[in-house]
Scaffold this active site. Structure first.
Site, mmCIF file in Angstrom:
data_model
loop_
_atom_site.group_PDB
_atom_site.id
_atom_site.type_symbol
_atom_site.label_atom_id
_atom_site.label_comp_id
_atom_site.label_asym_id
_atom_site.label_seq_id
_atom_site.Cartn_x
_atom_site.Cartn_y
_atom_site.Cartn_z
ATOM 1 N N LYS A 176 0.837 -1.196 0.000
ATOM 2 C CA LYS A 176 0.000 0.000 0.000
ATOM 3 C C LYS A 176 0.870 1.243 0.000
ATOM 4 C CE LYS A 176 -0.171 1.233 4.787
ATOM 5 N NZ LYS A 176 0.805 2.277 4.883
ATOM 6 N N ASP A 196 -2.514 -1.296 10.478
ATOM 7 C CA ASP A 196 -2.759 -1.335 9.032
ATOM 8 C C ASP A 196 -3.533 -2.574 8.574
ATOM 9 O OD1 ASP A 196 -1.579 1.094 8.473
ATOM 10 O OD2 ASP A 196 0.311 0.238 7.770
#
Length: 179
Positions: A24, A149
């Site tokens: 990401k 996350d």
């Protein structure tokens, strides 16, 4: 919403399941302040990118094991992928065996979320292999216990993240990544 599905049918066999575990980017990141627990409140725009690790899960009769292509990474429960498997089975209330084979392509400690993505991929894969015993909300809670996350990677779409990064809102200004 056309969300990306890392568990495509052509990757599943009777013996194993292969999951793409994406990296990401934080396209925007603003630190709002430090919390009493030592973490930071943030506001971020997160998006998965086309760089993947590969997670293969093979059911076994007993035990949780991890094999990793990067010998510098631990193969014990300090590795989030194996910790995710343990948390999954603890929440399921029964222990079954799984071998996890992790092929790393995401650079380690580069801020790309590789370990969190691997944990989310294990949770999604095990949930799939066991007939979806957990809702998205329950997986989110399990993921949050593993790292800030992990919920983003379970969300599987571009998101505005706040809090520790665990409060997620769909951001439709970016198309979801295609497999």
């Amino acid at each position: 919403l056309n969300r990306w599905n890392p568990l495509s049918a052509d990757h599943k066999t009777m013996e194993n399941l292969t999951v793409k575990s994406p990296a990401k980017l934080n396209l925007h990141l603003r630190i709002l302040g430090k919390r009493p627990d030592g973490y930071h409140d943030l506001f971020s725009l997160m998006c998965r990118i086309g760089l993947y690790d590969e997670v293969i899960m093979r059911p076994r009769s007993a035990g949780l094991t991890l094999k990793c292509s990067d010998p510098a990474l631990p193969a014990d429960e300090t590795n989030l992928a194996l910790a995710a498997a343990r948390h999954f089975y603890e929440n399921l209330g029964r222990f079954e065996g799984i071998e996890i084979q992790l092929t790393k392509h995401i650079p380690v400690a580069a801020g790309l979320g590789g370990g969190s993505s691997n944990a989310a991929s294990v949770l999604l894969g095990l949930n799939h292999l066991h007939g979806h015993p957990f809702s998205a909300e329950r997986l989110h809670a399990i993921g949050k216990s593993l790292g800030a996350d992990v919920p983003f990677f379970l969300f599987q779409a571009p998101a505005l993240a706040s809090g520790l990064g665990d409060r997620l809102e769909l951001f439709d200004g970016i198309a979801p990544m295609a497999a």
